[in-house]
Design a protein around this motif. Structure first.
Motif, PDB file in Angstrom:
ATOM      1  N   LEU A 287       0.820  -1.210   0.000  1.00 29.38           N
ATOM      2  CA  LEU A 287       0.000   0.000   0.000  1.00 29.38           C
ATOM      3  C   LEU A 287       0.856   1.263   0.000  1.00 29.38           C
ATOM      4  O   LEU A 287       0.567   2.226  -0.718  1.00 29.38           O
ATOM      5  CB  LEU A 287      -0.922  -0.007   1.224  1.00 29.38           C
ATOM      6  CG  LEU A 287      -1.994  -1.097   1.226  1.00 29.38           C
ATOM      7  CD1 LEU A 287      -2.634  -1.219   2.596  1.00 29.38           C
ATOM      8  CD2 LEU A 287      -3.041  -0.818   0.161  1.00 29.38           C
ATOM      9  N   TYR A 288       1.938   1.250   0.806  1.00 27.54           N
ATOM     10  CA  TYR A 288       2.779   2.451   0.891  1.00 27.54           C
ATOM     11  C   TYR A 288       3.455   2.733  -0.448  1.00 27.54           C
ATOM     12  O   TYR A 288       3.498   3.882  -0.897  1.00 27.54           O
ATOM     13  CB  TYR A 288       3.829   2.297   1.983  1.00 27.54           C
ATOM     14  CG  TYR A 288       4.627   3.563   2.174  1.00 27.54           C
ATOM     15  CD1 TYR A 288       4.147   4.591   2.975  1.00 27.54           C
ATOM     16  CD2 TYR A 288       5.829   3.766   1.503  1.00 27.54           C
ATOM     17  CE1 TYR A 288       4.847   5.778   3.124  1.00 27.54           C
ATOM     18  CE2 TYR A 288       6.536   4.947   1.640  1.00 27.54           C
ATOM     19  CZ  TYR A 288       6.039   5.946   2.454  1.00 27.54           C
ATOM     20  OH  TYR A 288       6.733   7.123   2.569  1.00 27.54           O
ATOM     21  N   TYR A 289       3.982   1.699  -1.093  1.00 30.36           N
ATOM     22  CA  TYR A 289       4.679   1.931  -2.354  1.00 30.36           C
ATOM     23  C   TYR A 289       3.718   2.201  -3.495  1.00 30.36           C
ATOM     24  O   TYR A 289       4.097   2.833  -4.491  1.00 30.36           O
ATOM     25  CB  TYR A 289       5.618   0.764  -2.668  1.00 30.36           C
ATOM     26  CG  TYR A 289       6.969   0.983  -2.048  1.00 30.36           C
ATOM     27  CD1 TYR A 289       7.979   1.626  -2.736  1.00 30.36           C
ATOM     28  CD2 TYR A 289       7.218   0.591  -0.745  1.00 30.36           C
ATOM     29  CE1 TYR A 289       9.212   1.864  -2.158  1.00 30.36           C
ATOM     30  CE2 TYR A 289       8.443   0.818  -0.151  1.00 30.36           C
ATOM     31  CZ  TYR A 289       9.442   1.454  -0.867  1.00 30.36           C
ATOM     32  OH  TYR A 289      10.650   1.704  -0.282  1.00 30.36           O
ATOM     33  N   ALA A 290       2.468   1.735  -3.376  1.00 30.26           N
ATOM     34  CA  ALA A 290       1.459   2.156  -4.349  1.00 30.26           C
ATOM     35  C   ALA A 290       1.278   3.671  -4.267  1.00 30.26           C
ATOM     36  O   ALA A 290       1.217   4.369  -5.286  1.00 30.26           O
ATOM     37  CB  ALA A 290       0.139   1.438  -4.083  1.00 30.26           C
ATOM     38  N   ALA A 294       2.555   6.359  -7.174  1.00 29.92           N
ATOM     39  CA  ALA A 294       1.547   7.257  -7.732  1.00 29.92           C
ATOM     40  C   ALA A 294       1.913   8.717  -7.470  1.00 29.92           C
ATOM     41  O   ALA A 294       1.766   9.579  -8.343  1.00 29.92           O
ATOM     42  CB  ALA A 294       0.183   6.931  -7.139  1.00 29.92           C
ATOM     43  N   PHE A 295       2.406   8.990  -6.270  1.00 29.41           N
ATOM     44  CA  PHE A 295       2.781  10.355  -5.901  1.00 29.41           C
ATOM     45  C   PHE A 295       3.875  10.905  -6.817  1.00 29.41           C
ATOM     46  O   PHE A 295       3.774  12.029  -7.332  1.00 29.41           O
ATOM     47  CB  PHE A 295       3.227  10.386  -4.438  1.00 29.41           C
ATOM     48  CG  PHE A 295       4.266  11.420  -4.121  1.00 29.41           C
ATOM     49  CD1 PHE A 295       3.963  12.768  -4.171  1.00 29.41           C
ATOM     50  CD2 PHE A 295       5.550  11.041  -3.778  1.00 29.41           C
ATOM     51  CE1 PHE A 295       4.925  13.726  -3.874  1.00 29.41           C
ATOM     52  CE2 PHE A 295       6.518  11.981  -3.494  1.00 29.41           C
ATOM     53  CZ  PHE A 295       6.209  13.331  -3.552  1.00 29.41           C
ATOM     54  N   LEU A 296       4.926  10.125  -7.056  1.00 29.74           N
ATOM     55  CA  LEU A 296       6.033  10.622  -7.873  1.00 29.74           C
ATOM     56  C   LEU A 296       5.594  10.887  -9.303  1.00 29.74           C
ATOM     57  O   LEU A 296       5.891  11.942  -9.881  1.00 29.74           O
ATOM     58  CB  LEU A 296       7.190   9.631  -7.843  1.00 29.74           C
ATOM     59  CG  LEU A 296       8.101   9.687  -6.620  1.00 29.74           C
ATOM     60  CD1 LEU A 296       9.172   8.614  -6.725  1.00 29.74           C
ATOM     61  CD2 LEU A 296       8.744  11.056  -6.469  1.00 29.74           C
ATOM     62  N   LEU A 297       4.877   9.937  -9.893  1.00 32.37           N
ATOM     63  CA  LEU A 297       4.459  10.126 -11.280  1.00 32.37           C
ATOM     64  C   LEU A 297       3.452  11.265 -11.393  1.00 32.37           C
ATOM     65  O   LEU A 297       3.501  12.062 -12.337  1.00 32.37           O
ATOM     66  CB  LEU A 297       3.863   8.827 -11.822  1.00 32.37           C
ATOM     67  CG  LEU A 297       3.441   8.851 -13.295  1.00 32.37           C
ATOM     68  CD1 LEU A 297       4.605   9.247 -14.188  1.00 32.37           C
ATOM     69  CD2 LEU A 297       2.889   7.494 -13.719  1.00 32.37           C
ATOM     70  N   ASN A 298       2.543  11.375 -10.432  1.00 35.44           N
ATOM     71  CA  ASN A 298       1.550  12.443 -10.462  1.00 35.44           C
ATOM     72  C   ASN A 298       2.214  13.818 -10.347  1.00 35.44           C
ATOM     73  O   ASN A 298       1.827  14.777 -11.027  1.00 35.44           O
ATOM     74  CB  ASN A 298       0.547  12.252  -9.321  1.00 35.44           C
ATOM     75  CG  ASN A 298      -0.753  12.994  -9.547  1.00 35.44           C
ATOM     76  OD1 ASN A 298      -1.230  13.095 -10.678  1.00 35.44           O
ATOM     77  ND2 ASN A 298      -1.335  13.521  -8.484  1.00 35.44           N
ATOM     78  N   VAL A 419       5.498  -4.743  -6.203  1.00 29.86           N
ATOM     79  CA  VAL A 419       4.096  -4.977  -6.553  1.00 29.86           C
ATOM     80  C   VAL A 419       3.272  -3.722  -6.260  1.00 29.86           C
ATOM     81  O   VAL A 419       2.439  -3.295  -7.066  1.00 29.86           O
ATOM     82  CB  VAL A 419       3.537  -6.189  -5.783  1.00 29.86           C
ATOM     83  CG1 VAL A 419       2.017  -6.276  -5.933  1.00 29.86           C
ATOM     84  CG2 VAL A 419       4.177  -7.481  -6.280  1.00 29.86           C
ATOM     85  N   GLY A 420       3.519  -3.107  -5.111  1.00 26.50           N
ATOM     86  CA  GLY A 420       2.812  -1.882  -4.777  1.00 26.50           C
ATOM     87  C   GLY A 420       3.078  -0.779  -5.781  1.00 26.50           C
ATOM     88  O   GLY A 420       2.155  -0.056  -6.206  1.00 26.50           O
ATOM     89  N   THR A 421       4.326  -0.627  -6.202  1.00 30.90           N
ATOM     90  CA  THR A 421       4.667   0.408  -7.174  1.00 30.90           C
ATOM     91  C   THR A 421       3.925   0.204  -8.484  1.00 30.90           C
ATOM     92  O   THR A 421       3.379   1.150  -9.067  1.00 30.90           O
ATOM     93  CB  THR A 421       6.181   0.426  -7.430  1.00 30.90           C
ATOM     94  OG1 THR A 421       6.864   0.667  -6.191  1.00 30.90           O
ATOM     95  CG2 THR A 421       6.557   1.515  -8.425  1.00 30.90           C
ATOM     96  N   VAL A 422       3.896  -1.050  -8.971  1.00 33.58           N
ATOM     97  CA  VAL A 422       3.181  -1.342 -10.221  1.00 33.58           C
ATOM     98  C   VAL A 422       1.711  -0.964 -10.097  1.00 33.58           C
ATOM     99  O   VAL A 422       1.140  -0.288 -10.965  1.00 33.58           O
ATOM    100  CB  VAL A 422       3.305  -2.835 -10.581  1.00 33.58           C
ATOM    101  CG1 VAL A 422       2.401  -3.172 -11.766  1.00 33.58           C
ATOM    102  CG2 VAL A 422       4.738  -3.181 -10.932  1.00 33.58           C
ATOM    103  N   LEU A 423       1.082  -1.403  -9.014  1.00 29.62           N
ATOM    104  CA  LEU A 423      -0.343  -1.140  -8.846  1.00 29.62           C
ATOM    105  C   LEU A 423      -0.615   0.356  -8.684  1.00 29.62           C
ATOM    106  O   LEU A 423      -1.610   0.873  -9.213  1.00 29.62           O
ATOM    107  CB  LEU A 423      -0.872  -1.914  -7.647  1.00 29.62           C
ATOM    108  CG  LEU A 423      -0.780  -3.444  -7.762  1.00 29.62           C
ATOM    109  CD1 LEU A 423      -1.341  -4.108  -6.509  1.00 29.62           C
ATOM    110  CD2 LEU A 423      -1.512  -3.936  -9.000  1.00 29.62           C
ATOM    111  N   GLY A 424       0.257   1.049  -7.967  1.00 31.15           N
ATOM    112  CA  GLY A 424       0.065   2.483  -7.793  1.00 31.15           C
ATOM    113  C   GLY A 424       0.192   3.253  -9.094  1.00 31.15           C
ATOM    114  O   GLY A 424      -0.630   4.129  -9.397  1.00 31.15           O
TER     115      GLY A 424
END
Length: 475
Positions: A287-290, A294-298, A419-424
């Protein structure tokens, strides 16, 4: 020097010829820094890559990031087990070499498809070197100094991820291919230093071969979910294509669970997952890495598309957040653990600060550039949260890992992060492509999604990680 992990302690008092423990930790941290850096260094190169490759859209370009992350996640656990068997330093050197070759291929890719394939090669190298570096760190550093060493290792990983857009923005000014070529000298130096300074360590009792088919099932499950999230805005959330991808992902995940229950060296080790602290740290990390991805790309999309910053300006605008990571991870987090009553509460605080930082940004968001008063506060709060959350999650998950499962356990924890990063990232792409009256509204959707991920991670930390850790059951 080889270590027989059947002994009660995996600690290696020496650090190889010519280096002390601090030097070894420094070398091992290079691996996690490089692998994390390349998770996000391409974000600011997306516009330049799209221009050179016939204007590829964000959805297509997101696979340059997702291919790396999915393969990275799938390789981590089998690579951790392989490192335990054949020698962790040997695995580290092999991973660094493959990663460096993959970087060369990325920089010479003639098209998007070739670039995605080269990123997969890079990811294989990263997936081998990261669990090897963490298990070597746990083996080399004495227990009383391990918390600080873990803080440095994980903080440098977080710093690499957060500095990705910063360094990427500067390199894109020269040419986007330098985003990958910059790894070449660093990789060569890291191989030489690893061979000179890092002692060998292995589990002499392990005989089972890693489950490569299980790794494939994991990659398919995560990749299918990411594809569904990316394509759903165009196909429709209830379309046959979207639902078909999600059903296929569920079937692959179910097959992975069944296979892991009966395999001698599974990708998802049931014995480790039965530990409340280990599985809780893994779930919170997803959840944290999602949220983090998302935060970095956004942020990159906002700065380049709304405020019209150049890649270099956008990278510099993101920089203050990463600068908060190392001091909070090294100095603040260790002091807060006894004050707050445990590493779980520190992790929850870090996740909560991430949500607060995004909430501040959501409240202040505007189309006219006003960096110092509108984005900078969110960057500083979020950076402090990263410094508290990431080493705390890693410390909670690795507490009590059996010596022989250092590589496997570290692989599972890092797998959760990828996995979290991919989903985020996939969820953010879906949020940004939902029809909206203006770009600012779409970005607000992305921020709200990020806040939800951060808040969910904090809830998991408070619900699961505030109790005393129980050692995982070795399988």
């Amino acid at each position: 020097m080889a270590v027989d992990e059947r002994s009660p302690s995996p600690v290696v008092p020496g650090a190889g010829p010519g280096g002390g423990t601090a030097a070894v930790v420094g070398v091992l941290s290079i691996a996690v820094f490089m692998s994390s850096l390349d998770l996000f260094i391409v974000n600011l190169a997306f516009p330049s890559i799209g221009e050179e490759y016939a204007g590829a859209e964000l959805g297509a370009l997101s696979w340059v990031l997702n291919a790396y992350t999915i393969v990275f996640a799938a390789v981590l656990v089998p690579a951790g087990r392989w490192a335990d068997r054949v020698g962790r330093r040997r695995a580290l050197v092999a991973g660094l070499a493959v990663f460096t070759v993959g970087s060369l291929l990325c920089g010479t890719a003639p098209g998007v498809g070739w670039l995605v394939a080269a990123r997969a090669v890079q990811a294989v190298g990263a997936g081998v070197m990261v669990p090897a570096s963490l298990s070597l760190l746990l083996a080399v550093v004495p227990p009383e100094r391990r918390a600080r060493a873990l803080g440095s290792w994980s903080a440098l990983g977080a710093l690499g991820a957060a500095l990705g857009p910063v360094i990427g923005g500067a390199l894109v000014e020269i040419g986007w291919r330098w985003v990958f070529w910059v790894n070449l000298p660093v990789g060569v130096v890291a191989v030489v230093l690893a061979l000179r300074l890092v002692p060998e360590s292995r589990d002499l009792t392990r005989r089972s071969r890693p489950d490569l088919f299980g790794a494939l099932l994991l990659a398919l499950a995560v990749g299918l979910v990411a594809a569904a999230l990316v394509e759903a805005p165009d196909w429709g959330w209830t379309s046959r294509g979207t639902l078909g991808l999600l059903v296929a992902a569920v079937l692959c995940a179910a097959a992975l669970v069944v296979r892991s229950a009966g395999h001698p060296a599974p990708v998802l080790a049931p014995g480790l997952l039965r530990s409340r602290s280990f599985s809780g740290a893994g779930a919170a990390s997803v959840l944290y890495y999602a949220a983090f991805g998302a935060f970095l790309l956004n942020t990159v999309e906002f700065l380049t598309q709304v405020w019209r910053f150049t890649p270099l300006e956008a990278g510099l605008a993101i920089a203050p957040g990463p600068l908060m990571v190392l001091p909070f991870a090294r100095l603040v987090a260790p002091r807060l653990i006894p004050l707050l009553g445990g590493v779980g509460r520190v992790a929850a605080l870090g996740c909560g600060l991430g949500a607060v930082g995004q909430g501040v940004w959501l409240l202040l968001l505007q189309a006219e550039p006003a960096y110092a008063t509108h984005l900078l506060p969110a960057q500083l709060i979020g950076g402090a949260g990263v410094g508290l959350a990431i080493p705390s999650l890693l410390g909670a998950g690795s507490a009590g890992l059996p010596a022989a499962d250092l590589g496997t356990g570290s692989g599972v924890l890092n797998m959760a992060r990828q996995v979290g990063t991919v989903l985020g990232v996939a969820a953010l792409v879906a949020a940004l492509t939902v029809p909206a009256p203006d770009p600012l509204t779409a970005l607000r959707h992305g921020i709200a999604l990020t806040i939800a991920f951060f808040a969910a991670a904090a809830v998991v930390c408070l619900a699961v990680l505030v109790r005393p850790a129980r050692p995982p059951v070795r399988r």
